[in-house]
Scaffold this active site. Structure first.
Site, PDB file in Angstrom:
ATOM      1  NE  ARG A 162      -3.589  -2.198   2.773  1.00  0.00           N
ATOM      2  CZ  ARG A 162      -3.342  -3.358   3.383  1.00  0.00           C
ATOM      3  NH1 ARG A 162      -2.142  -3.558   3.944  1.00  0.00           N
ATOM      4  NH2 ARG A 162      -4.264  -4.294   3.442  1.00  0.00           N
ATOM      5  CE  LYS A 185      -6.336  -0.497   4.718  1.00  0.00           C
ATOM      6  NZ  LYS A 185      -7.600  -0.629   3.961  1.00  0.00           N
ATOM      7  CG  HIS A 253      -5.051   1.031  -3.999  1.00  0.00           C
ATOM      8  ND1 HIS A 253      -4.285   0.662  -2.914  1.00  0.00           N
ATOM      9  CD2 HIS A 253      -6.164   0.254  -3.955  1.00  0.00           C
ATOM     10  CE1 HIS A 253      -4.912  -0.292  -2.243  1.00  0.00           C
ATOM     11  NE2 HIS A 253      -6.046  -0.561  -2.861  1.00  0.00           N
ATOM     12  NE  ARG A 256      -2.902  -3.348  -1.483  1.00  0.00           N
ATOM     13  CZ  ARG A 256      -2.579  -4.248  -0.566  1.00  0.00           C
ATOM     14  NH1 ARG A 256      -1.315  -4.605  -0.422  1.00  0.00           N
ATOM     15  NH2 ARG A 256      -3.506  -4.797   0.201  1.00  0.00           N
ATOM     16  CG  HIS A 279      -6.351  -8.700   0.976  1.00  0.00           C
ATOM     17  ND1 HIS A 279      -6.501  -9.086  -0.339  1.00  0.00           N
ATOM     18  CD2 HIS A 279      -6.184  -7.350   0.943  1.00  0.00           C
ATOM     19  CE1 HIS A 279      -6.432  -8.030  -1.125  1.00  0.00           C
ATOM     20  NE2 HIS A 279      -6.239  -6.960  -0.366  1.00  0.00           N
ATOM     21  CE1 TYR A 288      -6.584  -8.346  -4.632  1.00  0.00           C
ATOM     22  CE2 TYR A 288      -6.325  -6.993  -6.581  1.00  0.00           C
ATOM     23  CZ  TYR A 288      -6.273  -7.135  -5.213  1.00  0.00           C
ATOM     24  OH  TYR A 288      -5.940  -6.066  -4.442  1.00  0.00           O
TER      25      TYR A 288
END
Length: 307
Positions: A162, A185, A253, A256, A279, A288
């Site tokens: 990110r 995150k 982004h 990525r 994730h 994806y």
């Protein structure tokens, strides 16, 4: 007369936000969004009922009250995606509040989130991704800044970082070696491999950078020596994609997203890609698979046993 939110409700909200920050490791941006969403809800209920909503009134919220809140958001022109986010924040707050105060939150938790079509990632082609990196480097008249911007974009595409993760790197991370330990995150740590091309891009930038490096200072620096602002990377990417004739979705982004999509196209395992991206849920990574159906069908045709 302007109705105010009760002190008890404000205190409860602040306590919940503090616990979310401490226990769940949510980011400050998320905390800010939570605060705004739940305040919107309590403010509406205050006006809807014509009196401040303390803890007891909040515990008595009905299905009708929830419908009125959602109808209010629609009337205000709030998009379905934003409505779903607000409702999710309210439900999270109510789960915590109900457990603390000992009431049944069914009316709130059973409220149905509006349906909306999830936006699928729009990756660049491999050629476009390479062209983006090269074109970004040419946007500045100062060589070290061009090398810096190219290094950042290379990390987004080459490591799947990110932009906040790339700009969060410090001098203590260098030299990278074959892998990087990334704090993503929710303060979740992951290990990502570093390709030689990414190592070379960062090394080139550091050789040219006029500012001294130190373990506790940002690896990527602004023109005046402070930490690099993400907006500058967004701006230079915008300039590059306009020169290349790429769509507005060609953002930092998207690099990525391209990393993940190209790995998948090359036969990468979905679980492994989930780990590389950081994730929390495989369902997030599965998005994806929807952007490379042509490749998946080719694999199916080539490998599925025919009768």
């Amino acid at each position: 007369m302007t109705l105010e939110i009760s002190a008890a409700a404000r205190d409860a909200l602040q306590t919940w936000l503090a616990s979310a920050r401490a226990l769940n490791g949510v980011s400050e941006n998320t905390v800010t969004a939570y605060r705004g969403d739940v305040l919107d809800f309590i403010t509406f209920q205050t006006r809807h009922h014509g009196e401040p909503q303390g803890l007891a009134p909040l515990a008595r919220i009905t299905t009708s009250d929830m419908r009125a809140f959602l109808a209010h958001l629609r009337a205000e022109g709030v998009a379905s995606r934003s409505m779903a986010r607000k409702l999710s924040a309210v439900k999270s707050f109510y789960r915590w509040l109900a457990e603390r105060e000992g009431f049944e939150p069914t009316a709130v938790l059973s409220a149905r989130s509006p349906k909306f079509q999830k936006k699928l990632p729009r990756p660049l082609t491999e050629d476009a991704a390479r062209a983006m990196i090269g074109t970004v480097e040419m946007q500045s008249q100062q060589g070290w800044i061009g090398a810096r911007d190219a290094a950042v974009i290379t990390l987004l595409y080459g490591c799947g970082l990110r932009i906040s993760e790339a700009l969060g790197l410090t001098g203590s991370h260098w030299p990278f070696g074959s892998a990087l330990r990334i704090l993503g995150k929710g303060n979740k740590e992951r290990i990502v491999p570093v390709l030689p091309v990414a190592q070379r891009a960062v090394a080139t930038y550091l050789d040219l950078c006029p500012w001294p490096m130190a373990p506790d200072l940002a690896l990527f620096r602004g023109a005046r020596g402070g930490p690099l602002n993400a907006r500058l990377i967004q701006k230079v990417t915008e300039q590059a994609r306009m020169q290349l004739g790429l769509p507005a979705t060609a953002t930092p982004h998207a690099m990525r997203h391209s990393f993940a999509t190209h790995l998948l196209a090359a036969g990468g395992d979905l679980r492994a890609i989930q780990e590389l991206l950081g994730h929390a849920s495989l369902s997030t990574t599965q998005a994806y698979t929807s952007v490379d159906q042509v490749h998946l069908m080719k694999v199916y045709e080539a490998t599925h046993p025919k009768a």
